[in-house]
Design a protein around this motif. Sequence first.
Motif, PDB file in Angstrom:
ATOM      1  N   SER A 173      63.924 -55.376  50.043  1.00 17.14           N
ATOM      2  CA  SER A 173      63.235 -56.396  49.599  1.00 17.14           C
ATOM      3  C   SER A 173      63.257 -56.350  48.000  1.00 17.14           C
ATOM      4  O   SER A 173      63.470 -55.415  47.206  1.00 17.14           O
ATOM      5  CB  SER A 173      61.747 -56.636  49.741  1.00 17.14           C
ATOM      6  OG  SER A 173      61.286 -57.607  49.287  1.00 17.14           O
ATOM      7  N   GLU A 174      63.154 -57.570  47.293  1.00 12.92           N
ATOM      8  CA  GLU A 174      63.392 -57.907  45.647  1.00 12.92           C
ATOM      9  C   GLU A 174      62.006 -58.251  45.295  1.00 12.92           C
ATOM     10  O   GLU A 174      61.905 -59.434  44.930  1.00 12.92           O
ATOM     11  CB  GLU A 174      64.601 -58.379  45.221  1.00 12.92           C
ATOM     12  CG  GLU A 174      65.815 -57.867  45.626  1.00 12.92           C
ATOM     13  CD  GLU A 174      67.080 -58.868  45.471  1.00 12.92           C
ATOM     14  OE1 GLU A 174      68.251 -58.277  45.705  1.00 12.92           O
ATOM     15  OE2 GLU A 174      66.892 -60.113  45.132  1.00 12.92           O
ATOM     16  N   PRO A 175      60.792 -57.759  45.039  1.00  9.54           N
ATOM     17  CA  PRO A 175      59.667 -58.304  44.968  1.00  9.54           C
ATOM     18  C   PRO A 175      59.451 -58.547  43.206  1.00  9.54           C
ATOM     19  O   PRO A 175      60.203 -58.206  42.236  1.00  9.54           O
ATOM     20  CB  PRO A 175      58.711 -56.996  45.167  1.00  9.54           C
ATOM     21  CG  PRO A 175      59.551 -55.839  44.956  1.00  9.54           C
ATOM     22  CD  PRO A 175      60.839 -56.075  45.607  1.00  9.54           C
ATOM     23  N   GLY A 176      58.613 -59.566  43.024  1.00 13.43           N
ATOM     24  CA  GLY A 176      58.311 -59.953  41.759  1.00 13.43           C
ATOM     25  C   GLY A 176      59.108 -60.895  41.133  1.00 13.43           C
ATOM     26  O   GLY A 176      58.475 -62.020  40.798  1.00 13.43           O
ATOM     27  N   GLY A 177      60.469 -60.855  40.888  1.00 15.66           N
ATOM     28  CA  GLY A 177      61.039 -62.010  40.243  1.00 15.66           C
ATOM     29  C   GLY A 177      62.684 -61.467  39.805  1.00 15.66           C
ATOM     30  O   GLY A 177      62.682 -60.379  39.921  1.00 15.66           O
TER      31      GLY A 177
ATOM     32  N   LEU B  70      59.829 -59.713  59.050  1.00 16.17           N
ATOM     33  CA  LEU B  70      59.976 -58.178  59.060  1.00 16.17           C
ATOM     34  C   LEU B  70      59.818 -57.624  57.854  1.00 16.17           C
ATOM     35  O   LEU B  70      60.844 -58.060  57.065  1.00 16.17           O
ATOM     36  CB  LEU B  70      61.151 -57.728  59.777  1.00 16.17           C
ATOM     37  CG  LEU B  70      61.307 -58.009  61.334  1.00 16.17           C
ATOM     38  CD1 LEU B  70      62.846 -57.668  61.800  1.00 16.17           C
ATOM     39  CD2 LEU B  70      60.463 -57.166  62.015  1.00 16.17           C
ATOM     40  N   PRO B  71      59.054 -56.699  57.272  1.00 17.58           N
ATOM     41  CA  PRO B  71      58.739 -56.368  56.176  1.00 17.58           C
ATOM     42  C   PRO B  71      59.878 -55.472  55.382  1.00 17.58           C
ATOM     43  O   PRO B  71      60.368 -54.749  55.802  1.00 17.58           O
ATOM     44  CB  PRO B  71      57.350 -55.470  56.301  1.00 17.58           C
ATOM     45  CG  PRO B  71      57.622 -54.733  57.408  1.00 17.58           C
ATOM     46  CD  PRO B  71      58.099 -55.895  58.391  1.00 17.58           C
ATOM     47  N   GLY B  72      59.944 -55.739  54.043  1.00 14.57           N
ATOM     48  CA  GLY B  72      60.602 -54.791  53.169  1.00 14.57           C
ATOM     49  C   GLY B  72      62.348 -54.910  53.184  1.00 14.57           C
ATOM     50  O   GLY B  72      62.776 -54.295  52.537  1.00 14.57           O
TER      51      GLY B  72
END
Length: 228
Positions: free
Chosen positions: A136-140, A167-169
Amino acid sequence: MALGNRKRGAALALLALLFFGFCALGVWQVERRAWKLALIDRVEARVHAAPVELPSAFGDDEYLHVRVSGRYRYEAQVFTQAVTKEGSGYWVMTPLLRADGSQLLVNRGFVPAESREAVRTGPDGEVQLTGLLRLSEPGGGFLRKNEPAAGRWFSRDVEAIGGGKFLPGRFLDADAAPAGTLPALPIGGLTVISFHNSHLVYALTWFGLALMCVGAGWLVLRQQSAHA
């Protein structure tokens, strides 16, 4: 003006400290280079391996080549901004509802900005696909934050897009469709696998600075001998 014995001793002590510090940094970069090369080899092996079943629990699995099946939920699809070799546009991020009820966010591929409407839907019924697991690419993106309320996404943030339902991550970068397969959009298989590896340059820099300390120490000792 010649250095006094006390000043020369302090200079030699400082140079010795710098020498060992630079050597330690050089050795660390050599070790980092070995780690990076092993990582690259591991990822290359995963990418080109035959796809396997999606793991039941996530761990060290980035870029693992997997196969999954399920039904796309086009009503929950979002678009995240993308710049690819095909130009600028969007990644088409569509949840895949699996038989066990879990949902995996799938990057179906790239679509030019002017063609977004062409990929609002896709194959009906159960689909089978393969692709690479991605983190995952959190934030922006760079200097840009995701704006969920406005539907503007600059990164593939699984948790923010799914609100905890996926499904996480991890998300899946779908492989390219076979040549001649319709529809032509979105374009899959555009995963860029690139690892920055300048550790050798860094190591040589640190070792070079260590050698400079040796040279400076020799000059101090030479000056000391000249004034003995």
